[in-house]
Design a protein around this motif. Structure first.
Motif, PDB file in Angstrom:
ATOM      1  N   TYR A   1      20.672  51.575  31.437  1.00 43.36           N
ATOM      2  CA  TYR A   1      20.641  51.382  32.887  1.00 43.36           C
ATOM      3  C   TYR A   1      22.054  51.197  33.431  1.00 43.36           C
ATOM      4  O   TYR A   1      22.430  51.783  34.444  1.00 43.36           O
ATOM      5  N   ALA A   2      22.859  50.393  32.741  1.00 37.83           N
ATOM      6  CA  ALA A   2      24.239  50.158  33.170  1.00 37.83           C
ATOM      7  C   ALA A   2      25.055  51.454  33.113  1.00 37.83           C
ATOM      8  O   ALA A   2      25.877  51.710  33.998  1.00 37.83           O
TER       9      ALA A   2
ATOM     10  N   GLU B   1      21.667  48.613  28.482  1.00 40.85           N
ATOM     11  CA  GLU B   1      22.861  49.437  28.278  1.00 40.85           C
ATOM     12  C   GLU B   1      22.690  50.816  28.929  1.00 40.85           C
ATOM     13  O   GLU B   1      23.601  51.329  29.568  1.00 40.85           O
TER      14      GLU B   1
ATOM     15  N   LYS C   1      32.863  44.307  37.105  1.00 38.18           N
ATOM     16  CA  LYS C   1      32.434  44.092  35.721  1.00 38.18           C
ATOM     17  C   LYS C   1      31.435  42.939  35.641  1.00 38.18           C
ATOM     18  O   LYS C   1      30.408  43.049  34.970  1.00 38.18           O
TER      19      LYS C   1
ATOM     20  N   ILE D   1      28.001  44.104  37.065  1.00 41.34           N
ATOM     21  CA  ILE D   1      27.246  44.953  36.142  1.00 41.34           C
ATOM     22  C   ILE D   1      26.761  44.144  34.943  1.00 41.34           C
ATOM     23  O   ILE D   1      25.638  44.333  34.468  1.00 41.34           O
ATOM     24  N   ASP D   2      27.571  43.207  34.471  1.00 43.61           N
ATOM     25  CA  ASP D   2      27.126  42.333  33.373  1.00 43.61           C
ATOM     26  C   ASP D   2      25.912  41.496  33.783  1.00 43.61           C
ATOM     27  O   ASP D   2      24.983  41.308  32.989  1.00 43.61           O
TER      28      ASP D   2
ATOM     29  N   LYS E   1      22.892  43.751  33.728  1.00 42.17           N
ATOM     30  CA  LYS E   1      22.465  43.964  32.342  1.00 42.17           C
ATOM     31  C   LYS E   1      21.747  42.742  31.785  1.00 42.17           C
ATOM     32  O   LYS E   1      20.715  42.879  31.128  1.00 42.17           O
TER      33      LYS E   1
ATOM     34  N   TYR F   1      26.898  53.144  36.225  1.00 47.89           N
ATOM     35  CA  TYR F   1      28.311  53.488  36.118  1.00 47.89           C
ATOM     36  C   TYR F   1      28.535  54.962  36.480  1.00 47.89           C
ATOM     37  O   TYR F   1      29.467  55.301  37.204  1.00 47.89           O
TER      38      TYR F   1
END
Length: 104
Positions: free
Chosen positions: A35-36, A33, A13, A16-17, A20, A40
């Motif tokens: 792209y993430a 968002e 998490k 990925i944050d 972003k 995912y």
């Protein structure tokens, strides 16, 4: 074809944050968002692709996992390396790292 359940390490998490946050600085929140979400979805594809990926044997993979059977999925855009291993009926995602940082 075997199907796996996806399990994420706590670090994922944060990884990925951070991705972003980087994208937001370069473009927009909406792009970050999207792209993430794509990243995912690539991770979720491991539920059926995990067996088709070979064990890496890379020394860097030992840094992120205690498993000796670490595998790496390179994303379609070749920008990210997703380190994971399988255990029983699970794919355990250990780390997402920029591919250019993976040197073997």
């Amino acid at each position: 074809m075997k199907r796996y359940e996806i399990e994420f390490r706590k670090q994922i998490k944060l990884d990925i944050d951070q991705i972003k946050d980087f994208i937001v600085k370069k473009t927009s929140r909406e792009n970050a968002e999207r792209y993430a979400a794509e990243l995912y979805n690539e991770i979720l594809s491991l539920s059926y692709l995990a067996d088709s990926i070979k064990v890496t044997g890379w020394s860097i993979s030992r840094k992120y996992s205690r498993s000796k059977r670490e595998k790496v999925l390179i994303t379609q855009n070749k920008k990210w390396s997703i380190f994971f291993h399988t255990y029983r009926n699970k794919v355990i995602v250990d780390k997402v790292l920029a591919s250019k940082l993976v040197v073997e």
